[in-house]
Design an enzyme around this catalytic site. Structure first.
Site, PDB file in Angstrom:
ATOM      1  N   THR A   1       0.818  -0.780  -0.153  1.00 20.43           N
ATOM      2  CA  THR A   1       0.412  -0.466  -0.227  1.00 20.43           C
ATOM      3  C   THR A   1       1.096   0.947  -0.031  1.00 20.43           C
ATOM      4  O   THR A   1       1.660   1.148   0.496  1.00 20.43           O
ATOM      5  CB  THR A   1      -0.538  -0.656   1.054  1.00 20.43           C
ATOM      6  OG1 THR A   1      -2.085  -0.958   1.487  1.00 20.43           O
ATOM      7  CG2 THR A   1      -1.547   1.623   1.380  1.00 20.43           C
TER       8      THR A   1
ATOM      9  N   LYS B   1      -6.751   1.788  -3.286  1.00 21.23           N
ATOM     10  CA  LYS B   1      -6.526   1.227  -1.664  1.00 21.23           C
ATOM     11  C   LYS B   1      -6.677   2.089  -1.088  1.00 21.23           C
ATOM     12  O   LYS B   1      -7.008   2.277   0.135  1.00 21.23           O
ATOM     13  CB  LYS B   1      -4.865   0.115  -2.158  1.00 21.23           C
ATOM     14  CG  LYS B   1      -4.854   0.296  -0.388  1.00 21.23           C
ATOM     15  CD  LYS B   1      -5.844  -1.381  -0.219  1.00 21.23           C
ATOM     16  CE  LYS B   1      -6.059  -1.073   1.381  1.00 21.23           C
ATOM     17  NZ  LYS B   1      -4.238  -1.981   1.916  1.00 21.23           N
TER      18      LYS B   1
ATOM     19  N   LYS C   1      -0.915   5.468   8.796  1.00 24.39           N
ATOM     20  CA  LYS C   1      -0.699   5.253   7.452  1.00 24.39           C
ATOM     21  C   LYS C   1      -0.761   5.890   5.854  1.00 24.39           C
ATOM     22  O   LYS C   1      -0.370   6.828   4.896  1.00 24.39           O
ATOM     23  CB  LYS C   1       1.227   4.903   7.487  1.00 24.39           C
ATOM     24  CG  LYS C   1       2.177   4.706   5.750  1.00 24.39           C
ATOM     25  CD  LYS C   1       2.961   3.598   5.898  1.00 24.39           C
ATOM     26  CE  LYS C   1       1.316   2.668   4.508  1.00 24.39           C
ATOM     27  NZ  LYS C   1       1.769   1.515   4.071  1.00 24.39           N
TER      28      LYS C   1
END
Length: 351
Positions: free
Chosen positions: A138, A223, A298
């Site tokens: 990711t 994503k 994150k």
């Protein structure tokens, strides 16, 4: 960049003949997948043996692929070595032994280093052994697109069915550790559609859903947008359940209301944040396991930076990032992100 895209399209033309067989009926599709994987995926390299990657490798091995692995964690490598899975000391060595290489790494900087750093996948200059590089990390879409262009400028050491240059797909996943273990991940894939169709059997050995999202970087974009929506919905569900309990409605009852009406969402019907409401959810295991709060922070930062890059205002993204950053600073980095409920509404227990 347009010239690079043209090179990829031209080189992948031979793969288009396989499209009909890959999307035909289930019985004929199975035989097509077997023959296709034997000719295109004789050896699969995998880099990144963390909670997700290690389980994905297990499923590749179960599916019969010849897998070679690498990780900077020697203990993680030893686990696979003890299983008889070949290990390599560097990403470059994995590339030299593989037709396809999959990476599953913590951040954009890790991915960039594995590809372009010393002893990285591209250490050999513009000649590569693997015809396909798949990044399931990711990361931000910009990094995915830069690496895709870099890979498209290389050449293959040996032609693969008239393919003369390597191809890259960004293919992050959704589903978490449990889905990785069960082989039920969802792959969001950006890059060449021909390469996506060719790699579909590989994805389906690790997951149950594959969604083609368009050009390079679009898988990564999908994503971070998915996780952005998930983070914000978790905050909304947590706040509503806390308010309901304060007003005298049990979390179980209010959850039933949500799941039978317009408030229903994944955070209410599959991942409820209130302890004791949903057996098996991290909230009922003291928020142990699941998707770590530091990872959610994150991913929200990736979304915020991407919005900043294109000049788009995303006020809820910014506020959610502040909340999850504060959550991590208070010692919840490794707890599941649904612990945001207990963090803000401590003392709230099931009524």
């Amino acid at each position: 960049m347009s010239m690079a895209i043209c090179r990829v399209r031209a080189a992948l033309l031979s793969l288009s003949n396989h499209k009909s067989s890959l999307i035909s009926s289930s019985s004929s599709s199975s035989s097509s997948i077997r023959s296709f994987s034997s000719s295109k995926f004789e050896s699969v390299g995998f880099i990144g043996l963390g909670n997700m990657g290690s389980r994905m490798v297990n499923n590749l091995v179960k599916a019969g692929y010849n897998v070679t692995v690498h990780d900077i964690n020697c203990n993680a490598m030893k686990k696979f070595s003890d299983m008889g899975v070949p290990t390599k000391e560097t990403p470059f060595e994995v590339a030299e032994a593989s037709d396809v290489v999959i990476t599953m790494l913590p951040s954009s900087s890790h991915v960039f280093d594995v590809f372009t750093g010393p002893k990285g996948l591209l250490q050999g200059g513009n000649l590569l052994r693997p015809w396909l590089l798949i990044d399931s990390s990711t990361i931000d879409p910009q990094t995915s697109r830069k690496l895709s262009v870099t890979v498209s400028k290389c050449n293959l050491k040996e032609k693969k069915d008239n393919l003369v240059i390597p191809v890259m797909l960004d293919a992050p996943v959704s589903g978490g550790v449990l889905a990785a273990e069960a082989g039920t991940l969802t792959f969001m894939v950006g890059g060449s559609e021909e390469a996506f169709l060719a790699a579909k059997p590989l994805f389906l050995s690790m997951g149950k859903n594959t969604i083609y999202c368009g050009k390079a970087g679009n898988g990564s974009a999908a994503k971070i947008c998915n996780n952005l929506a998930m983070a914000i919905s978790m905050l909304g569900v947590s706040e509503a359940l806390a308010l309901g309990q304060s007003l005298g409605i049990s979390a179980s009852t209010l959850t039933k209301v949500f799941n039978s009406s317009s408030a229903r969402c994944w955070s209410s019907d599959s991942y409820n944040p209130v302890p004791g409401v949903m057996e098996g959810a991290p909230s009922s295991r003291n928020y142990d396991g699941g998707f770590a709060s530091k990872l959610m922070a994150k991913d929200l930062n990736l979304a915020a930076e991407s919005a900043k890059d294109i000049g788009q205002k995303c006020p809820l993204t910014s506020h959610a990032l502040e909340i999850y950053t504060e959550l991590c600073k208070d010692g919840n980095e490794t707890r599941d992100f649904s612990c945001v409920f207990r963090h803000y509404y401590s003392g709230m227990d099931e009524l």
